[in-house]
Design a protein around this motif. Structure first.
Motif, PDB file in Angstrom:
ATOM      1  N   PHE A  81       7.171   5.694   7.582  1.00 21.45           N
ATOM      2  CA  PHE A  81       7.053   4.536   6.702  1.00 21.45           C
ATOM      3  C   PHE A  81       6.721   4.984   5.281  1.00 21.45           C
ATOM      4  N   ASP A  82       7.362   4.337   4.316  1.00 22.56           N
ATOM      5  CA  ASP A  82       7.096   4.618   2.907  1.00 22.56           C
ATOM      6  C   ASP A  82       5.908   3.831   2.388  1.00 22.56           C
ATOM      7  N   GLU A  83       5.665   2.680   2.986  1.00 22.52           N
ATOM      8  CA  GLU A  83       4.636   1.780   2.486  1.00 22.52           C
ATOM      9  C   GLU A  83       4.233   0.799   3.577  1.00 22.52           C
ATOM     10  N   VAL A  84       3.114   0.129   3.327  1.00 19.79           N
ATOM     11  CA  VAL A  84       2.588  -0.876   4.235  1.00 19.79           C
ATOM     12  C   VAL A  84       2.333  -2.137   3.424  1.00 19.79           C
ATOM     13  N   GLU A  85       2.725  -3.270   3.978  1.00 17.60           N
ATOM     14  CA  GLU A  85       2.462  -4.561   3.332  1.00 17.60           C
ATOM     15  C   GLU A  85       1.344  -5.252   4.097  1.00 17.60           C
ATOM     16  N   ILE A  86       0.260  -5.583   3.374  1.00 16.62           N
ATOM     17  CA  ILE A  86      -0.889  -6.236   3.992  1.00 16.62           C
ATOM     18  C   ILE A  86      -1.192  -7.542   3.260  1.00 16.62           C
ATOM     19  N   SER A  87      -1.904  -8.418   3.931  1.00 17.67           N
ATOM     20  CA  SER A  87      -2.298  -9.687   3.320  1.00 17.67           C
ATOM     21  C   SER A  87      -3.398  -9.453   2.289  1.00 17.67           C
ATOM     22  N   ASP A  88      -3.540 -10.404   1.369  1.00 16.35           N
ATOM     23  CA  ASP A  88      -4.636 -10.330   0.404  1.00 16.35           C
ATOM     24  C   ASP A  88      -5.986 -10.372   1.110  1.00 16.35           C
ATOM     25  N   GLU A  89      -6.058 -11.112   2.204  1.00 12.31           N
ATOM     26  CA  GLU A  89      -7.303 -11.190   2.970  1.00 12.31           C
ATOM     27  C   GLU A  89      -7.701  -9.811   3.507  1.00 12.31           C
ATOM     28  N   LEU A  90      -6.735  -9.079   4.078  1.00 10.60           N
ATOM     29  CA  LEU A  90      -7.034  -7.731   4.571  1.00 10.60           C
ATOM     30  C   LEU A  90      -7.383  -6.793   3.414  1.00 10.60           C
ATOM     31  N   VAL A 100       0.860  -1.190   0.000  1.00  8.09           N
ATOM     32  CA  VAL A 100       0.000   0.000   0.000  1.00  8.09           C
ATOM     33  C   VAL A 100       0.891   1.232   0.000  1.00  8.09           C
ATOM     34  N   ARG A 101       0.640   2.107  -0.964  1.00  7.88           N
ATOM     35  CA  ARG A 101       1.279   3.426  -1.007  1.00  7.88           C
ATOM     36  C   ARG A 101       0.170   4.458  -1.161  1.00  7.88           C
ATOM     37  N   ALA A 120      -4.811   8.676   2.467  1.00  7.92           N
ATOM     38  CA  ALA A 120      -3.507   9.076   1.920  1.00  7.92           C
ATOM     39  C   ALA A 120      -3.274  10.585   2.008  1.00  7.92           C
ATOM     40  N   ASP A 121      -4.205  11.322   2.571  1.00 11.98           N
ATOM     41  CA  ASP A 121      -4.033  12.766   2.755  1.00 11.98           C
ATOM     42  C   ASP A 121      -3.390  13.046   4.110  1.00 11.98           C
ATOM     43  N   TRP A 122      -2.515  12.167   4.524  1.00 12.07           N
ATOM     44  CA  TRP A 122      -1.905  12.181   5.854  1.00 12.07           C
ATOM     45  C   TRP A 122      -1.158  13.468   6.157  1.00 12.07           C
ATOM     46  N   GLN A 123      -0.666  14.172   5.160  1.00 15.00           N
ATOM     47  CA  GLN A 123       0.073  15.410   5.408  1.00 15.00           C
ATOM     48  C   GLN A 123      -0.860  16.578   5.714  1.00 15.00           C
TER      49      GLN A 123
END
Length: 123
Positions: free
Chosen positions: A88-97, A5-6, A110-113
């Motif tokens: 963090f630059d990115e998040v790795e999630i399972s296909d299930e999630l 996820v980016r 993604a509007d975190w800033q």
């Protein structure tokens, strides 16, 4: 399999280099030694209620780590903005999630800033 996820949504994992994987119980005092020369550091999140990975990520950035920083595991869409703010630059999630929380839910955050409480304090 998993999804990366980016800010612009889901991606396949194209990283082919060596990564240092840090369990959530890693001693923060050992971070510099454990990650020296790493291209990417992956901080493990064993459950969405375990925030130690956020601390590790922030500490790494404070120590000057400029490589790729990935959160992996049980991070939910509601925590994406916090992960990005911690460095963090990115998040790795399972296909299930990814099925339960589709791309739109992640992109929405993604509007975190723009919505940081610190940003609101300084005007």
């Amino acid at each position: 399999m998993s999804k990366i996820v980016r800010d612009d949504g889901f991606h396949a994992d194209e990283f082919t280099g060596d990564a240092v994987v840090l369990p959530s119980d890693t001693d923060p005092a050992q971070l510099a030694a454990l990650t020296q020369g790493a291209e990417m550091v992956i901080c493990e999140f064993p459950s969405f209620s375990d925030g130690r990975g956020f601390t590790l990520g922030r500490r790494l950035r404070d120590l000057g780590f400029a490589g790729r920083l990935r959160a992996r595991g049980h991070v939910i869409a509601d925590q994406y903005a916090m992960a990005r703010r911690q460095g963090f630059d990115e998040v790795e999630i399972s296909d299930e999630l990814a099925t339960r929380q589709p791309q739109e839910q992640w992109v929405f955050r993604a509007d975190w800033q723009d919505h940081s409480y610190r940003r609101r304090l300084v005007g």
